[in-house]
Design a protein around this motif. Structure first.
Motif, short mmCIF file in Angstrom:
data_model
loop_
_atom_site.label_atom_id
_atom_site.label_comp_id
_atom_site.label_asym_id
_atom_site.label_seq_id
_atom_site.Cartn_x
_atom_site.Cartn_y
_atom_site.Cartn_z
N THR A 1 90.72 14.06 34.57
CA THR A 1 89.94 15.18 34.04
C THR A 1 89.78 15.04 32.53
O THR A 1 90.57 14.37 31.86
CB THR A 1 90.61 16.53 34.35
OG1 THR A 1 91.92 16.54 33.76
CG2 THR A 1 90.72 16.77 35.83
N THR A 2 88.76 15.69 32.02
CA THR A 2 88.60 15.86 30.57
C THR A 2 89.27 17.18 30.19
O THR A 2 89.04 18.20 30.83
CB THR A 2 87.13 15.89 30.17
OG1 THR A 2 86.51 14.65 30.54
CG2 THR A 2 86.97 16.09 28.68
N VAL A 3 90.10 17.13 29.15
CA VAL A 3 90.85 18.32 28.72
C VAL A 3 90.65 18.53 27.22
O VAL A 3 90.73 17.58 26.44
CB VAL A 3 92.35 18.18 29.03
CG1 VAL A 3 93.10 19.47 28.65
CG2 VAL A 3 92.58 17.86 30.50
N GLN A 4 90.39 19.77 26.84
CA GLN A 4 90.32 20.11 25.42
C GLN A 4 91.72 20.47 24.95
O GLN A 4 92.27 21.49 25.37
CB GLN A 4 89.36 21.28 25.19
CG GLN A 4 87.90 20.89 25.23
CD GLN A 4 87.01 22.01 24.73
OE1 GLN A 4 87.48 23.09 24.37
NE2 GLN A 4 85.72 21.77 24.70
N VAL A 5 92.27 19.64 24.09
CA VAL A 5 93.63 19.86 23.58
C VAL A 5 93.57 20.12 22.08
O VAL A 5 92.64 19.67 21.39
CB VAL A 5 94.53 18.65 23.87
CG1 VAL A 5 94.69 18.46 25.37
CG2 VAL A 5 93.98 17.39 23.23
N PRO A 6 94.55 20.84 21.53
CA PRO A 6 94.56 21.09 20.08
C PRO A 6 94.70 19.78 19.32
O PRO A 6 95.42 18.87 19.72
CB PRO A 6 95.80 21.98 19.89
CG PRO A 6 96.09 22.55 21.22
CD PRO A 6 95.67 21.52 22.21
N LYS A 7 94.01 19.71 18.19
CA LYS A 7 94.11 18.52 17.34
C LYS A 7 95.44 18.52 16.60
O LYS A 7 95.95 19.56 16.19
CB LYS A 7 92.97 18.50 16.32
CG LYS A 7 91.63 18.10 16.90
CD LYS A 7 90.58 17.97 15.81
CE LYS A 7 89.27 17.44 16.38
NZ LYS A 7 88.22 17.33 15.33
N GLU B 1 86.02 20.94 10.85
CA GLU B 1 86.06 20.43 12.22
C GLU B 1 86.57 21.50 13.18
O GLU B 1 87.27 22.42 12.80
CB GLU B 1 86.96 19.20 12.32
CG GLU B 1 86.38 17.94 11.70
CD GLU B 1 87.26 16.74 11.98
OE1 GLU B 1 88.42 16.93 12.41
OE2 GLU B 1 86.77 15.61 11.78
N LYS B 2 86.21 21.32 14.47
CA LYS B 2 86.73 22.21 15.50
C LYS B 2 88.21 21.90 15.72
O LYS B 2 88.64 20.76 15.57
CB LYS B 2 85.93 22.04 16.78
CG LYS B 2 84.49 22.50 16.63
CD LYS B 2 83.70 22.33 17.92
CE LYS B 2 82.27 22.82 17.74
NZ LYS B 2 81.46 22.63 18.96
N PRO B 3 89.00 22.90 16.11
CA PRO B 3 90.46 22.71 16.19
C PRO B 3 90.92 22.00 17.46
O PRO B 3 92.11 21.95 17.73
CB PRO B 3 90.98 24.15 16.15
CG PRO B 3 89.88 24.95 16.76
CD PRO B 3 88.60 24.30 16.32
N TYR B 4 90.00 21.49 18.26
CA TYR B 4 90.40 20.83 19.49
C TYR B 4 89.65 19.50 19.65
O TYR B 4 88.66 19.24 18.97
CB TYR B 4 90.12 21.72 20.71
CG TYR B 4 88.66 22.14 20.80
CD1 TYR B 4 87.69 21.29 21.36
CD2 TYR B 4 88.23 23.37 20.33
CE1 TYR B 4 86.36 21.66 21.44
CE2 TYR B 4 86.91 23.76 20.40
CZ TYR B 4 85.98 22.90 20.96
OH TYR B 4 84.66 23.26 21.02
N GLN B 5 90.15 18.67 20.54
CA GLN B 5 89.48 17.41 20.86
C GLN B 5 89.54 17.20 22.36
O GLN B 5 90.36 17.79 23.06
CB GLN B 5 90.15 16.24 20.15
CG GLN B 5 91.57 15.95 20.63
CD GLN B 5 92.23 14.87 19.80
OE1 GLN B 5 92.23 14.91 18.58
NE2 GLN B 5 92.83 13.89 20.49
N LEU C 1 92.17 9.92 18.41
CA LEU C 1 92.05 11.16 17.65
C LEU C 1 90.63 11.70 17.67
O LEU C 1 90.37 12.80 17.19
CB LEU C 1 92.50 10.93 16.20
CG LEU C 1 93.98 10.58 16.01
CD1 LEU C 1 94.28 10.32 14.55
CD2 LEU C 1 94.87 11.70 16.56
N GLN C 2 89.70 10.90 18.24
CA GLN C 2 88.33 11.37 18.43
C GLN C 2 88.18 11.93 19.84
O GLN C 2 89.15 12.06 20.58
CB GLN C 2 87.36 10.20 18.19
CG GLN C 2 87.41 9.65 16.78
CD GLN C 2 86.53 8.43 16.62
OE1 GLN C 2 86.89 7.32 17.04
NE2 GLN C 2 85.38 8.62 16.02
#
Length: 649
Positions: A198-204, A211-215, A240-241
């Motif tokens: 899965t694709t997951v949005q995690v905190p940076k 920049e947005k606080p997630y990746q 990190l991208q």
């Protein structure tokens, strides 16, 4: 992909543009108004400044004050409508739209299109149709949104009827091992259903200014005894991208995905791949041209034979919206120039998130250009026997709703679909769900072959070549290797008789057949493949040599196995073999002796005809003297009817 908001072409964004146009158009009209409304205009000017600065709270307060001063002044209504609509406050938006229409029923034509968009969110399709018909009653040169309004009218008329026939839909959350407090979306599944990415949005871990606080990262989970393991980040691929919009190949060995704005990229977003070695994932590689372009290329889906790659792209210079493309591997193994899928699948609007099922002919995708319940809906289409695509079908309500439904995948057996949703009762934001897919939306069932290749003497796993062949066409469907642990996994679409050949230098090849042309096999084939080293006395059963009943004439389906044997003899020019025929115990001894001998001779004749020296070959018939199974059952007798070869000095 990767930022979802940037590339989903949401209906909200389209609507906001039209309301903004109305605001600035009416601002000119109000400047020339003959009625005195200095206070209201002053408040509206301040509200406009706040709106342009993104200060919606101040905009709302000033607009309400302006309406209190002059309830006939239009501009504050429009700014309030824009704010409320963008936040999904449809009831509040509708209140001010209808108030504006009551005060000025014929002055602002676009407002009827705006109102139709609002009421369709509440499934009030008849009311939407009435407002659109009112909209089209005005002169054509006044209709700024004619194309979108025609599409919305088509949607409303379709949805009014389709919603009367709901389809079964009972989503089940996959649980907290897969889902978390974060956004999980875009699931992809191996053909055996035991690997989920899965694709997951995690905190940076580090957030640069602005920049947005997630990746977006990839997480992987495995199904063991019906329970998903806790999802783990894919460390070899995640950076990190952002990485997202992935597709796992059915055999679980390749991950195709999207990454944007990379140094090695050709365009805004490119397609990449990584290969599983048996131990780890390889360093991702850009697929390069012609798959990637100077534009936006995203959302890959790979066919089960690994030969067709479907994806979304904005490369068409005639459109700024994504459409669906497919690239096919050439005979040299390179990806060919992508072809745009035909009109009927692609539209003048946006198509995204293709998923080609492992039957290699059923395509699921999202579109906002086909008849829908409003916004993006999910559709399916199947490739016909002649290679043409059939009729596109909306998956129906409540799988599709007035909201945006963009993507889903379907397991190999075709009975379970997986998707992401932020519905109530989840573990965080978007979660992964599954549901039983109703019969008429299912693809053809696909089974699979799974096993391990190993040395017959030492039991050590082997990296070996294997080929899956369509017997009728003598066509290699899959050419691949087992991994460093000897493991392999292959999709077996129904409706085809398959030959499997497994080979490695220094070993005898192994053959097996899977006859699925006339039946669907709902159970997977689990097969361990022991390879014997080449040495005198070892035998191989040629399981894909076929004869008509009580005949020694080779059937056409035998050609792939004969070619494999021919290749083995050419690769090992010093080997001599004995070809033997065997029968069951049905019939007389004399007849079976003659039949088994002639069948062995047919294989002998083929090899001689193809330049294998007679000095390296012999043939013999053993009738039923060397059974390998019981002659008391039909299955046992079938196993005993066979052709073999043995290494001789």
């Amino acid at each position: 992909m990767l930022s979802k908001a940037k590339h989903l072409f949401k209906k909200i964004e389209q609507m906001n543009k039209f309301i903004i146009i109305l605001i600035f158009t009416i601002a000119v009209l109000s400047a020339n108004a003959q009625h005195s409304r200095e206070i209201a205009e002053g408040l509206a000017r301040e509200a406009k400044k706040a709106y342009q600065q993104g200060d919606n709270k101040t905009t709302e307060r000033l607009c309400l004050e302006a309406i209190d001063v002059d309830s006939t002044f239009v501009n504050p209504y429009l700014m309030l409508m824009n704010i409320y609509y963008s936040y999904g406050y449809y009831k509040e938006t509708e209140f001010y739209v209808k108030k504006l229409i009551r005060n000025n029923p014929d002055d602002y034509v676009e407002i009827y299109y705006v109102l139709a968009n609002i009421v369709i969110q509440d499934k009030r399709y008849e009311e939407a149709i009435a407002n659109l018909e009112k909209y089209f009653s005005y002169p054509t040169d006044q209709l700024k949104s004619a194309q979108l309004a025609k599409k919305l009218l088509l949607d409303a008329e379709f949805a009014k009827e389709a919603i009367k026939n709901p389809v079964p839909f009972a989503p089940e959350n996959l649980g907290d091992a897969v889902n978390s407090e974060y956004d999980e979306y875009l699931p992809s599944l191996s053909v055996d259903g035991q690997m989920l990415v899965t694709t997951v949005q995690v905190p940076k871990t580090y957030e640069a200014w602005g920049e947005k606080p997630y990746q977006e990262d990839f997480f992987i989970s495995y199904l063991n005894n019906g329970i998903w393991s806790t999802a783990q980040g894919m460390a070899e691929i995640n950076t990190l991208q952002n990485e997202g919009a992935q597709a796992i190949s059915p055999d679980g060995k390749f991950l195709y995905f999207t990454a944007c704005n990379r140094q090695d990229g050709l365009g805004e977003c490119d397609l990449y791949y990584s290969e599983w070695t048996g131990v780890k994932w390889s360093t991702p590689q850009n697929l390069g041209a012609p798959v990637n372009s100077p534009y936006w290329d995203s959302q890959p889906s790979i066919s089960s034979d690994g030969k067709s790659l479907y994806f979304a792209s904005t490369r068409d210079p005639q459109s700024d919206k994504p459409n669906l493309y497919v690239s096919t591997k050439t005979s040299s193994g390179r990806w060919g120039i992508p072809e745009k899928l035909p009109i009927g699948i692609n539209t003048d609007f946006a198509e995204q998130f293709p998923f080609i099922h492992s039957d290699n002919k059923t395509l699921y995708f999202g579109s906002n250009g086909l008849p829908s319940f409003g916004g993006f809906d999910l559709y399916m289409v199947q490739k016909q026997e002649n290679g043409e695509w059939g009729e596109v079908k909306n998956l129906g309500y409540p799988i599709n709703t007035e909201n945006n439904e963009l993507s889903l995948i379907v397991n190999s057996f075709g009975d379970q679909a997986y998707f992401a949703s932020n519905r109530d009762g989840g573990y965080g934001k978007q979660d992964i769900y599954k549901f039983e897919l109703y019969e008429n939306a299912r693809p053809d069932m696909v089974s699979y072959l799974k096993g391990i290749v190993y040395d017959a003497e030492t039991n050590e796993p082997l990296i070996a070549d294997f080929e899956l062949i369509d017997i009728a066409k003598d066509e290699k469907i899959i050419v691949a290797k087992s991994d460093s642990k000897g493991k392999f996994l292959v999709a077996l679409p129904s409706g085809i008789d398959y030959a499997l050949n497994v080979a490695k230098n220094g070993y005898l090849f192994y053959s097996e057949s899977f006859l699925m042309k006339d039946n669907e096999n709902k159970e997977p084939f689990l097969l361990d493949v022991p390879l014997k080293k080449v040495k005198v006395g070892e035998t191989v059963v040629l399981k894909n040599i076929f004869f008509e009943t009580d005949s020694y004439v080779l059937k056409e389906g035998s050609i792939s196995e004969l070619k494999t044997l021919l290749g083995f003899m050419n690769t090992n020019p010093k080997l001599n073999i004995e070809i033997s025929g065997h029968t069951d115990n049905v019939g007389s001894k004399t007849h079976n002796q003659e039949l088994s001998l002639n069948r062995a001779k047919s294989v002998f004749d083929y090899l001689v005809k193809n330049n294998i020296s007679e000095n390296r070959l012999s043939f013999v018939g053993y009738a039923d003297d060397q059974p390998i199974d019981s002659n008391e059952t039909e299955k046992g007798r079938a196993n005993n009817r066979r052709t073999e070869f043995k290494i001789v000095e």
